[in-house]
Write a protein that holds these residues in place. Structure first.
Motif, PDB file in Angstrom:
ATOM      1  N   ASP A  60       0.832  -1.209   0.000  1.00  0.00           N
ATOM      2  CA  ASP A  60       0.000   0.000   0.000  1.00  0.00           C
ATOM      3  C   ASP A  60       0.861   1.252   0.000  1.00  0.00           C
ATOM      4  N   ARG A  61       1.868   1.284   0.860  1.00  0.00           N
ATOM      5  CA  ARG A  61       2.763   2.445   0.931  1.00  0.00           C
ATOM      6  C   ARG A  61       3.493   2.640  -0.387  1.00  0.00           C
ATOM      7  N   ARG A  62       3.939   1.548  -0.944  1.00  0.00           N
ATOM      8  CA  ARG A  62       4.673   1.626  -2.208  1.00  0.00           C
ATOM      9  C   ARG A  62       3.764   2.111  -3.334  1.00  0.00           C
ATOM     10  N   ASP A  63       2.522   1.623  -3.348  1.00  0.00           N
ATOM     11  CA  ASP A  63       1.571   2.044  -4.384  1.00  0.00           C
ATOM     12  C   ASP A  63       1.203   3.519  -4.237  1.00  0.00           C
ATOM     13  N   LEU A  64       1.067   3.985  -2.990  1.00  0.00           N
ATOM     14  CA  LEU A  64       0.676   5.373  -2.773  1.00  0.00           C
ATOM     15  C   LEU A  64       1.829   6.348  -2.944  1.00  0.00           C
ATOM     16  N   PHE A  65       2.984   5.993  -2.427  1.00  0.00           N
ATOM     17  CA  PHE A  65       4.103   6.921  -2.402  1.00  0.00           C
ATOM     18  C   PHE A  65       5.281   6.462  -3.237  1.00  0.00           C
ATOM     19  N   GLY A  66       5.119   5.379  -3.927  1.00  0.00           N
ATOM     20  CA  GLY A  66       6.245   4.793  -4.633  1.00  0.00           C
ATOM     21  C   GLY A  66       6.705   5.609  -5.825  1.00  0.00           C
ATOM     22  N   TYR A  67       7.970   5.757  -5.916  1.00  0.00           N
ATOM     23  CA  TYR A  67       8.599   6.370  -7.072  1.00  0.00           C
ATOM     24  C   TYR A  67       9.556   5.347  -7.655  1.00  0.00           C
ATOM     25  N   THR A  68       9.708   5.390  -8.946  1.00  0.00           N
ATOM     26  CA  THR A  68      10.721   4.539  -9.549  1.00  0.00           C
ATOM     27  C   THR A  68      12.088   5.144  -9.239  1.00  0.00           C
ATOM     28  N   LEU A  69      13.105   4.350  -9.368  1.00  0.00           N
ATOM     29  CA  LEU A  69      14.454   4.843  -9.128  1.00  0.00           C
ATOM     30  C   LEU A  69      14.761   6.008 -10.063  1.00  0.00           C
ATOM     31  N   GLU A  70      14.316   5.918 -11.296  1.00  0.00           N
ATOM     32  CA  GLU A  70      14.548   6.995 -12.257  1.00  0.00           C
ATOM     33  C   GLU A  70      13.833   8.276 -11.837  1.00  0.00           C
ATOM     34  N   GLU A  71      12.602   8.154 -11.319  1.00  0.00           N
ATOM     35  CA  GLU A  71      11.867   9.331 -10.844  1.00  0.00           C
ATOM     36  C   GLU A  71      12.589   9.980  -9.665  1.00  0.00           C
ATOM     37  N   LEU A  72      13.099   9.156  -8.749  1.00  0.00           N
ATOM     38  CA  LEU A  72      13.839   9.695  -7.613  1.00  0.00           C
ATOM     39  C   LEU A  72      15.102  10.411  -8.070  1.00  0.00           C
ATOM     40  N   ARG A  73      15.801   9.824  -9.016  1.00  0.00           N
ATOM     41  CA  ARG A  73      17.016  10.470  -9.540  1.00  0.00           C
ATOM     42  C   ARG A  73      16.679  11.819 -10.163  1.00  0.00           C
ATOM     43  N   LYS A  74      15.570  11.869 -10.895  1.00  0.00           N
ATOM     44  CA  LYS A  74      15.149  13.118 -11.536  1.00  0.00           C
ATOM     45  C   LYS A  74      14.812  14.163 -10.475  1.00  0.00           C
ATOM     46  N   LEU A  75      14.104  13.768  -9.417  1.00  0.00           N
ATOM     47  CA  LEU A  75      13.750  14.710  -8.357  1.00  0.00           C
ATOM     48  C   LEU A  75      14.992  15.224  -7.632  1.00  0.00           C
ATOM     49  N   VAL A  76      15.936  14.349  -7.374  1.00  0.00           N
ATOM     50  CA  VAL A  76      17.186  14.773  -6.732  1.00  0.00           C
ATOM     51  C   VAL A  76      17.910  15.772  -7.627  1.00  0.00           C
TER      52      VAL A  76
END
Length: 94
Positions: free
Chosen positions: A44-60
Motif C-alpha cells: 500500500d505504501r509503495r503504491d501510494l508513495f512509490g517512485y521509480t528509481l529513475e523518478e527519484l534520480r530526476k527529483l534529486v
C-alpha cells in the motif's frame, strides 16, 4: 484466502523476535499473518508513495539544479511578521 504461494523467508533475530512477540501477545494468530500484514502495508505504501528509481534520480537532480538552499528560520520569521502585520491592520489578533 484462495490459492496460496508458499515462500520461505529469513529474518534477523530482532525481526523474528518482534514477530514472535506480537503472536504471543495475541495481536496475530500466526507468524504468517504478521508477515502478510506487513507485506500488505508495504505494498500500500509503495503504491501510494512509490517512485521509480529513475523518478527519484530526476527529483534529486531538480533539487540540485534549483540552486543552494536557504535557512528556513529567517524566511519563516519574515512571513510571520508580514502576516501578523496584515492581521493587525484588519482587526485580527493572534
Amino acid at each position: 484466502m484462495g490459492q496460496v504461494d508458499k515462500r520461505s523467508i529469513t529474518l534477523s533475530p530482532e525481526l523474528a523476535q518482534a514477530v514472535d512477540d506480537v503472536v504471543a501477545a495475541g495481536e496475530y494468530a500466526s507468524a504468517s499473518e504478521v508477515i502478510r500484514d506487513a507485506l500488505r502495508q508495504w505494498k500500500d505504501r509503495r503504491d501510494l508513495f512509490g517512485y521509480t528509481l529513475e523518478e527519484l534520480r530526476k527529483l534529486v537532480q531538480e533539487g540540485i539544479d534549483s540552486g543552494p538552499g536557504h535557512d528556513g528560520q529567517p524566511i519563516m520569521d519574515r512571513l510571520r511578521a508580514k502576516y501578523l502585520t496584515m492581521a493587525g491592520t484588519k482587526g485580527f489578533h493572534e
